[in-house]
Design an enzyme around this catalytic site. Sequence first.
Site, PDB file in Angstrom:
ATOM      1  N   CYS A 195      76.540  60.189  36.808  1.00 48.78           N
ATOM      2  CA  CYS A 195      76.492  59.513  38.422  1.00 48.78           C
ATOM      3  C   CYS A 195      76.008  60.679  39.219  1.00 48.78           C
ATOM      4  CB  CYS A 195      76.914  58.151  38.648  1.00 48.78           C
ATOM      5  SG  CYS A 195      77.073  56.621  37.672  1.00 48.78           S
ATOM      6  N   HIS A 233      72.713  54.755  44.355  1.00 50.74           N
ATOM      7  CA  HIS A 233      73.471  54.979  45.611  1.00 50.74           C
ATOM      8  C   HIS A 233      72.800  55.750  46.757  1.00 50.74           C
ATOM      9  CE1 HIS A 233      77.034  55.248  48.649  1.00 50.74           C
ATOM     10  NE2 HIS A 233      77.237  53.863  48.044  1.00 50.74           N
ATOM     11  N   VAL A 281      74.494  57.827  48.268  1.00 51.81           N
ATOM     12  CA  VAL A 281      74.722  59.236  48.510  1.00 51.81           C
ATOM     13  C   VAL A 281      75.012  60.259  47.033  1.00 51.81           C
ATOM     14  CG1 VAL A 281      77.822  58.729  49.451  1.00 51.81           C
ATOM     15  CG2 VAL A 281      77.215  58.326  47.160  1.00 51.81           C
ATOM     16  N   LYS A 282      73.989  59.223  46.056  1.00 51.61           N
ATOM     17  CA  LYS A 282      73.432  60.194  44.550  1.00 51.61           C
ATOM     18  C   LYS A 282      72.305  60.699  44.774  1.00 51.61           C
ATOM     19  CE  LYS A 282      77.070  58.774  43.009  1.00 51.61           C
ATOM     20  NZ  LYS A 282      77.054  57.258  42.790  1.00 51.61           N
ATOM     21  N   HIS A 283      72.341  61.708  43.833  1.00 47.50           N
ATOM     22  CA  HIS A 283      70.508  62.543  43.903  1.00 47.50           C
ATOM     23  C   HIS A 283      69.185  62.142  44.691  1.00 47.50           C
ATOM     24  CE1 HIS A 283      73.204  65.754  41.552  1.00 47.50           C
ATOM     25  NE2 HIS A 283      72.928  66.767  42.177  1.00 47.50           N
TER      26      HIS A 283
END
Length: 397
Positions: free
Chosen positions: A168, A192, A194-196
């Site tokens: 993740c 989500h 905030v992810k890449h």
Amino acid sequence: MDRLAIEGGKPVRTAMLPYARQSLSPEDVTAVTEALKSDWLTSGPLVEKFEQEFAERVGAKYAVSCSSGTAGLNLAYAALGLGSGDEIVAPVMTMAATTNAAMFLGAQPRLTDVDERTLLLDPGKAAGAVTPRTKAIVAVDYAGQACDYEELQMLADKKGLKLVADACHSLGGKWRDRPVGTLADLSVFSFHPVKHITTGEGGMVTTNDAGLADKLRLFRNHGISSDFRQREKRKTWKYEVVELGYNYRLTEFQAALGRSQLGRLQLFLARRRQIAETYDRALKETGYEPVWTARHARHAYHLYVVKMSEHGWSKNREDVFSALRAEGIGVNVHYIPLHMHPLYRQRLGYREGDFPAAEGAYQRLLTLPLFPSMTDSDVQDVISALRKVWAAYGGGK
Ligand SMILES: *Cc1c(COP(=O)(O)O)cnc(C)c1O
């Protein structure tokens, strides 16, 4: 010396800089709008395309999308047949979803301490946690650094276990030129914000094993052996429920966003790495030590984490955290080691002191702001605030 904002001085910036944030473009918005105008709202042709493109991007044979990273972990564990009486070995320095998704199925996590320098699962300690009940080793690519999957695979082979990557944090990362997504039996990603890349909420599981891919699809869709579109093609209404499955489907408009975002992944990664390099250079000779990166790991920098040096500070992490926040820098902490949460103490019987490397690091960790749309001036604000707080609370005094 400048007076700290927390002591009444002028803050480095007035608007709080978050530690992470999505990067959406007008093209993303158009892609979602177009999807909303199509015939399909939930899983349809765009979901299939997103899966194909994602599989291609990471070099895996199969990619199965789902409604979150947590759902992906649950699907991965279900596909491996985890159930009551089974165990997984997992690192203590992670987010609760890594282990909760196994506990949903009645399986028990055996928590394991991390390597002091990388904060990744320590293969030696993982080997020590394997019991006759263990079914899988779960590696977490903490902050975006891929684990040593060669060593973990050797351990899994030796003990007859499956290897799961909680990837993740590490989309776009590599271990010795092999991309994350191909390094374990099953690799799990999160979308989500905030992810890449983001789909609002969403996830993906990749594998090279056709049998596991089938099981992932089965558990994603109520345990039904064919999906609606397959039945339409075969001109039949008949279906069979063959497993106790879930509804973890991704929608078409999420897939549209995911495809559009995936197209910019390379740019996102390049900017993340550029900011990380700037931090690396700026933090030399200060009391903030970047978490060590192994030589063979190509870091994907979901997070930029520093450890406060053991010596040279007159204040602790809480004080430094508050001082940086007062300067307008939205620092964060990843993670409170799992065994320090009441759930794992009550259910699994862990206690403070059980995992000294993770606990020792946790006392000194800070996550600095890092996301692709940060400007150079945002980055300089973070560096100025870090220097200001080090000068006031540390500086070797
Ligand atoms: C984000 C994350 C998850 C869960 O992903 P969601 O999409 O938020 O459900 C799991 N494991 C790790 C390490 C994560 O960072």
